[in-house]
Design a protein around this motif. Structure first.
Motif, PDB file in Angstrom:
ATOM      1  N   HIS A 140       0.891   8.043 -12.027  1.00  0.00           N
ATOM      2  CA  HIS A 140       1.885   8.432 -11.017  1.00  0.00           C
ATOM      3  C   HIS A 140       1.841   7.491  -9.813  1.00  0.00           C
ATOM      4  O   HIS A 140       2.887   6.943  -9.378  1.00  0.00           O
ATOM      5  N   GLU A 141       0.660   7.291  -9.275  1.00  0.00           N
ATOM      6  CA  GLU A 141       0.546   6.472  -8.073  1.00  0.00           C
ATOM      7  C   GLU A 141       0.785   4.992  -8.380  1.00  0.00           C
ATOM      8  O   GLU A 141       1.340   4.252  -7.550  1.00  0.00           O
ATOM      9  N   HIS A 144       4.471   4.361  -8.239  1.00  0.00           N
ATOM     10  CA  HIS A 144       4.936   4.178  -6.867  1.00  0.00           C
ATOM     11  C   HIS A 144       4.644   2.743  -6.387  1.00  0.00           C
ATOM     12  O   HIS A 144       5.514   2.083  -5.777  1.00  0.00           O
ATOM     13  N   GLY A 148       7.473   0.148  -5.439  1.00  0.00           N
ATOM     14  CA  GLY A 148       7.528   0.016  -3.975  1.00  0.00           C
ATOM     15  C   GLY A 148       7.280  -1.409  -3.512  1.00  0.00           C
ATOM     16  O   GLY A 148       7.815  -1.816  -2.476  1.00  0.00           O
ATOM     17  N   ALA A 152       5.002  -0.589  -0.326  1.00  0.00           N
ATOM     18  CA  ALA A 152       4.011   0.422  -0.738  1.00  0.00           C
ATOM     19  C   ALA A 152       2.622  -0.024  -0.316  1.00  0.00           C
ATOM     20  O   ALA A 152       2.281  -1.220  -0.383  1.00  0.00           O
ATOM     21  N   ALA A 198      11.266   3.747  -5.839  1.00  0.00           N
ATOM     22  CA  ALA A 198       9.804   3.886  -5.899  1.00  0.00           C
ATOM     23  C   ALA A 198       9.380   5.358  -5.831  1.00  0.00           C
ATOM     24  O   ALA A 198       8.445   5.784  -6.512  1.00  0.00           O
ATOM     25  N   ALA A 199      10.096   6.127  -5.020  1.00  0.00           N
ATOM     26  CA  ALA A 199       9.756   7.555  -4.908  1.00  0.00           C
ATOM     27  C   ALA A 199      10.027   8.301  -6.196  1.00  0.00           C
ATOM     28  O   ALA A 199       9.301   9.248  -6.555  1.00  0.00           O
ATOM     29  N   PRO A 205       8.372  13.283 -10.763  1.00  0.00           N
ATOM     30  CA  PRO A 205       8.230  13.155  -9.310  1.00  0.00           C
ATOM     31  C   PRO A 205       7.839  14.484  -8.686  1.00  0.00           C
ATOM     32  O   PRO A 205       8.314  15.554  -9.086  1.00  0.00           O
ATOM     33  N   ASP A 209       7.642  13.383  -3.407  1.00  0.00           N
ATOM     34  CA  ASP A 209       8.382  12.196  -3.861  1.00  0.00           C
ATOM     35  C   ASP A 209       9.891  12.397  -3.686  1.00  0.00           C
ATOM     36  O   ASP A 209      10.618  11.488  -3.243  1.00  0.00           O
TER      37      ASP A 209
END
Length: 232
Positions: A140-141, A144, A148, A152, A198-199, A205, A209
Motif C-alpha cells: 500500500h505505502e 503511494h 507520488g 511523496a 498517488a492517493a 485506498p 487516501d
C-alpha cells in the motif's frame, strides 16, 4: 498240811502269749504309721490327688492341641482374612492406585497436548494474519511512493511483534505534498493530478487516501480556474 497242786474243774485259765501280744502291737503300729505317713502314690487317690490326675489327663499330648487353643485358633482364623484375601487385597489396591494415577496422568497429558495444539494453531493463524497484513501495508505505502514521486515522502511503518518473535508492519503512512505551486497554476494543475493518482494508487485506498484524493481534486479544480483566467 497237804498241798493242792491240781486244777479246779470250773475255773477259766487265761492263756497269755507274750509273743502274740508283741506281734499284734507291731502290726497296729505299722497300720498307724501307714495311715499317718502314707506315700504320695497312695494319697493321689484322694480328692486332691484325683484333681491333679484329672489335670494331667487334660494336658495335651505332644503333637495335639488343647480344646481352648483349638477354639482360639478357630476364632482367630474366622476373624482374620485368609492369606489369599490378604494377598489379593495387597495386589489389587496398588494396581488400582497405579491405574487411576496412570489415567489421570494420561488425561492431564492429553489435555495439555490439546491446549498446546490449540495455542499453536492460534499462533500460526496470528502469524499468517500478521504476515498478510505486513505485505498489504508495505504494498500500500509503496504504491503511494511510486506514484507520488517527488511529492511523496519516506514510508513510515508501525510494527507489531508476532508469536514467533518477528516484527510485522500493521500500519503505515507516506506523507505527500498537496500544496499549490506558487505563481504557476499549470504546474499546480499537474501536481494536483499526480497527488490524486498517488492517493488512489493502492488496490484498496483507505479513508485517509480518499480524503487526500478529494483535496487534490479540489486543488486541481482551483488550478484549472487560475489557468483559464490567465489565458483570458
Amino acid at each position: 498240811m497237804s498241798t493242792v497242786s491240781g486244777l479246779y474243774p470250773n475255773a477259766i485259765t487265761p492263756t497269755v502269749s507274750p509273743f502274740g501280744d508283741l506281734a499284734q502291737r507291731a502290726q497296729q503300729r505299722r497300720d498307724n504309721d501307714a495311715a499317718v505317713f502314707a506315700p504320695v502314690e497312695e494319697t493321689e487317690t484322694t480328692a486332691p490327688g484325683q484333681n491333679r490326675s484329672d489335670r494331667r489327663d487334660n494336658q495335651p499330648q505332644p503333637g495335639q492341641s488343647s480344646p481352648s487353643n483349638v477354639a482360639a485358633s478357630v476364632n482367630t482364623a474366622s476373624s482374620s482374612p485368609s492369606e489369599g484375601e490378604v494377598q489379593a487385597s495387597s495386589e489389587t489396591t496398588p494396581a488400582d492406585d497405579t491405574s487411576a494415577f496412570a489415567r489421570q496422568r494420561d488425561e492431564g497429558r492429553a489435555a495439555r497436548q490439546q491446549a498446546e495444539q490449540r495455542q499453536l494453531d492460534q499462533d500460526l493463524e496470528t502469524i499468517r494474519e500478521l504476515a498478510a497484513r505486513d505485505r498489504e501495508v508495505r504494498a500500500h505505502e509503496q504504491a503511494h511512493q511510486a506514484i507520488g514521486g517527488q511529492y511523496a515522502g519516506g514510508m513510515s511503518l508501525t510494527f507489531e511483534r508476532g508469536p514467533d518473535g518477528k516484527r510485522y508492519a500493521v500500519a503505515g503512512e507516506v506523507p505527500i505534498d498537496i500544496s499549490p505551486v506558487p505563481g504557476n497554476p499549470e504546474a499546480t494543475l499537474l501536481k494536483a493530478e499526480q497527488v490524486r493518482r498517488a492517493a488512489l494508487a493502492p488496490a484498496e485506498p483507505s479513508a485517509q487516501d480518499r480524503s487526500v484524493a478529494a483535496a487534490a481534486m479540489q486543488l486541481k479544480m482551483d488550478a484549472q480556474i487560475d489557468v483559464r483566467q490567465e489565458r483570458r
